[in-house]
Design an enzyme around this catalytic site. Structure first.
Site, short mmCIF file in Angstrom:
data_model
loop_
_atom_site.label_atom_id
_atom_site.label_comp_id
_atom_site.label_asym_id
_atom_site.label_seq_id
_atom_site.Cartn_x
_atom_site.Cartn_y
_atom_site.Cartn_z
N HIS A 16 -1.67 -5.48 1.37
CA HIS A 16 -2.91 -6.25 1.14
C HIS A 16 -2.53 -7.63 0.62
CE1 HIS A 16 -6.82 -7.49 -0.44
NE2 HIS A 16 -6.15 -7.92 -1.49
N LYS B 10 0.83 -1.20 0.00
CA LYS B 10 0.00 0.00 0.00
C LYS B 10 0.87 1.26 0.00
CE LYS B 10 -3.75 -2.41 2.45
NZ LYS B 10 -4.60 -2.42 3.67
N ASN C 135 -1.69 -0.21 7.43
CA ASN C 135 -1.18 -1.56 7.69
C ASN C 135 -0.38 -2.15 6.53
OD1 ASN C 135 -3.23 -2.24 5.98
ND2 ASN C 135 -4.38 -3.49 7.44
N TYR D 137 -12.04 -2.77 -3.05
CA TYR D 137 -12.55 -2.84 -1.69
C TYR D 137 -14.08 -2.83 -1.64
CZ TYR D 137 -7.93 -2.52 0.48
OH TYR D 137 -6.65 -2.79 0.90
N GLU E 289 -9.13 -10.86 -7.88
CA GLU E 289 -8.25 -9.69 -7.69
C GLU E 289 -7.13 -9.66 -8.73
OE1 GLU E 289 -9.09 -8.99 -2.91
OE2 GLU E 289 -7.14 -9.79 -3.51
P1 IDP Z 1 -7.32 -7.38 5.57
O1 IDP Z 1 -6.56 -6.34 4.77
O2 IDP Z 1 -6.48 -7.93 6.69
O3 IDP Z 1 -7.94 -8.45 4.69
P2 IDP Z 1 -10.02 -6.30 5.89
O4 IDP Z 1 -10.90 -6.53 7.08
O5 IDP Z 1 -10.37 -6.97 4.60
O6 IDP Z 1 -8.51 -6.62 6.31
O7 IDP Z 1 -9.98 -4.72 5.66
C1 IDP Z 1 -9.43 -4.20 4.47
C2 IDP Z 1 -8.59 -3.00 4.82
O8 IDP Z 1 -9.41 -1.97 5.33
C3 IDP Z 1 -7.55 -3.24 5.93
O9 IDP Z 1 -6.36 -3.83 5.46
C4 IDP Z 1 -7.32 -1.81 6.40
O10 IDP Z 1 -6.47 -1.12 5.50
C5 IDP Z 1 -8.71 -1.22 6.30
N1 IDP Z 1 -9.44 -1.31 7.55
C6 IDP Z 1 -10.08 -2.38 8.07
N2 IDP Z 1 -10.64 -2.11 9.25
C7 IDP Z 1 -10.35 -0.81 9.48
C8 IDP Z 1 -10.68 0.08 10.57
O11 IDP Z 1 -11.33 -0.26 11.55
N3 IDP Z 1 -10.19 1.36 10.43
C9 IDP Z 1 -9.47 1.79 9.37
N4 IDP Z 1 -9.15 0.98 8.35
C10 IDP Z 1 -9.59 -0.30 8.40
MG MG Z 2 -9.53 -8.37 3.33
#
Ligand code: IDP
Ligand code: MG
Length: 151
Positions: free
Chosen positions: A117, A11, A114, A51, A128
């Site tokens: 992805h 990212k 984080n 997303y 994807e």
């Molecule tokens: P993942 O990336 O571990 O699969 P997902 O639940 O699919 O996690 O969420 C997609 C992305 O959305 C996360 O990687 C993060 O960047 C963002 N995200 C998820 N939950 C939150 C939140 O509570 N606050 C801000 N960003 C979030």
């Molecule tokens: Mg995810």
């Protein structure tokens, strides 16, 4: 084991923080094979599609703004069980609870930053990969070391 492919994106925060080499190294050292790689300035349309499953979540608009704010590195990695294994290498969604030794656990402190992805299942990976890469952008090749990595 079945040879799989997964979609991985470094990212914008990972790119800005100079972690592209470090992150690629984790997958290379593990023994997976890089079959697609590009630096992308993502369109809003692509980010929203990628997303789409999170469209109703409160963080959706902030997430899309973040993903389109600066370039990201899109990749496809291949290997035995790579979809689930890559998720382990990446670590839990929240870097604060991600285990040390994982990418998010080692380099992050905030769920909205984080770093990376990874596709969460084989079907998701296939859709994807098709969303981010043209067929001709993916290269099938046999690393010369493969006999030392898998039986
Ligand atoms: P993942 O990336 O571990 O699969 P997902 O639940 O699919 O996690 O969420 C997609 C992305 O959305 C996360 O990687 C993060 O960047 C963002 N995200 C998820 N939950 C939150 C939140 O509570 N606050 C801000 N960003 C979030
Ligand atoms: Mg995810």
């Amino acid at each position: 084991m079945v040879l799989e492919r997964t979609f991985i994106a470094i990212k914008p925060d990972g790119v800005q923080r100079g972690l592209v080499g470090e992150i690629i190294c984790r997958f290379e050292s593990k023994g997976f094979t890089l079959v697609g790689l590009k630096l992308v300035q993502v369109s809003r349309e692509l980010a929203e599609q990628h997303y789409g499953v999170h469209r109703e979540r409160p963080f959706f608009s902030g997430l899309v703004e973040f993903i389109i704010s600066a370039p990201l590195v899109a990749m496809v990695w291949e290997g035995d069980g790579v979809v689930a294994s890559a998720r382990k290498i990446i670590g839990a969604t929240n870097p604060l609870t991600a285990e040390p030794g994982t990418i998010r656990g080692d380099f992050g402190v905030n769920i909205g930053r984080n770093l990376i992805h990874g596709s969460d299942a084989i079907e998701t990976a296939n859709s994807e990969i098709a969303l981010w890469f043209l067929d001709e952008e993916l290269v099938s090749w046999q690393p010369s070391l493969s006999g030392w990595i898998r039986e």
